[in-house]
Design a protein around this motif. Structure first.
Motif, PDB file in Angstrom:
ATOM      1  N   GLU A 142      -0.397  -6.731  -7.876  1.00 45.94           N
ATOM      2  CA  GLU A 142      -1.324  -5.760  -7.319  1.00 45.94           C
ATOM      3  C   GLU A 142      -0.663  -4.865  -6.262  1.00 45.94           C
ATOM      4  N   CYS A 170      -1.976  -1.084  -3.804  1.00 43.05           N
ATOM      5  CA  CYS A 170      -3.064  -0.147  -3.530  1.00 43.05           C
ATOM      6  C   CYS A 170      -2.507   1.253  -3.326  1.00 43.05           C
ATOM      7  N   ASP A 172       0.862  -1.176   0.000  1.00 45.75           N
ATOM      8  CA  ASP A 172       0.000   0.000   0.000  1.00 45.75           C
ATOM      9  C   ASP A 172       0.895   1.220   0.000  1.00 45.75           C
ATOM     10  N   TRP A 216      -9.270   3.703  -1.471  1.00 52.25           N
ATOM     11  CA  TRP A 216      -8.041   3.403  -2.202  1.00 52.25           C
ATOM     12  C   TRP A 216      -8.382   2.863  -3.579  1.00 52.25           C
ATOM     13  N   THR A 217      -7.362   2.810  -4.436  1.00 54.56           N
ATOM     14  CA  THR A 217      -7.490   2.237  -5.774  1.00 54.56           C
ATOM     15  C   THR A 217      -6.510   1.089  -5.904  1.00 54.56           C
ATOM     16  N   VAL A 218      -6.990  -0.049  -6.398  1.00 55.99           N
ATOM     17  CA  VAL A 218      -6.138  -1.204  -6.646  1.00 55.99           C
ATOM     18  C   VAL A 218      -5.593  -1.109  -8.069  1.00 55.99           C
TER      19      VAL A 218
END
Length: 226
Positions: A100, A102, A67, A90-92
């Motif tokens: 991935e 965040c 993150d 948040w945006t993934v």
């Protein structure tokens, strides 16, 4: 007393140099590209992240992810990231290797960009908290339980705020593409606590011991002579 201390983070990538450049920009660290294809991200003299070149591509969702904080998504998208999902806070995204992460967007300037390390745990919130408690015993700090996840706060030497453990339904099926390294004076104490060695130091020429925690997650343990 902790059984080990946090050392650094390792990320596998098909193109380690390209991924190191991407994450150096995201995290604000210096990228060092090595002749053997691997790379390092550092802050001054300290290596924060090792990026290791591997042949196998990513094919399942990461069980560990980063993150980060950023003023916007623009810089990540301009350098190869892709939006995967949008959440309220948040945006993934996926990085150029398909892994991935965040992004928590900030209304103002961002100081520390590396926010936290998030760890998937198969099972429910109780299972996630048990793994958090195990790592709190190993690395120190305090395991804190929230409604939907747990986290370990106050770990000495982290380059980010905390390690978060979240429950997921899916089982672990392959080697984690991200793992942490720790330093310890006593491998036996880690084993007694529930860790299991996978590869002993010296096997296949490695200079550390590859272990798994009770949930089957790989980590590398370095002893004083490593």
């Amino acid at each position: 007393m902790p059984l080990a201390t946090y050392k650094d983070l390792c990320i596998d990538a098909c193109d380690a140099h390209a991924l190191a450049r991407f994450w150096a920009d995201r995290l604000g660290f210096d990228a060092h590209l090595d002749d053997d294809g691997s790379a390092r991200l550092s802050a001054g003299d300290r290596v924060i992240v090792w990026v290791n070149e591997v042949s196998e591509p990513k094919h399942v969702k990461n069980r560990l992810h980063l993150d980060i904080r950023a003023e916007s998504l623009d810089a990540a998208l301009a350098t190869g990231a892709v939006v995967v999902d949008q959440q309220p806070r948040w945006t993934v995204l996926s990085d150029p290797d398909g892994q991935e992460f965040c992004v928590f967007e900030s209304d103002g300037p961002v100081g520390d960009r590396f926010y936290e390390l998030v760890w998937d745990v198969t099972g429910d919130v109780d299972a996630a908290h048990r793994v958090a408690q195990w790592w709190a015993t190993v690395l120190g700090g305090k395991a804190v339980r929230e409604e939907q996840w747990s986290y370990v706060d106050g770990i000495e030497g982290l380059p980010f705020e905390s390690i978060v453990f979240q429950p997921v339904p899916e089982d672990k099926t392959t080697k984690n593409r991200i793992h942490i390294d720790v330093s310890t004076d006593d491998l036996g104490a880690l084993v007694a606590e529930g860790a299991m060695p996978l590869r002993e130091k010296g096997e296949d020429g490695i200079g550390w011991t590859v272990m798994v925690d009770p949930a089957g997650n790989e980590f590398c343990a370095f002893t004083p002579d490593d």
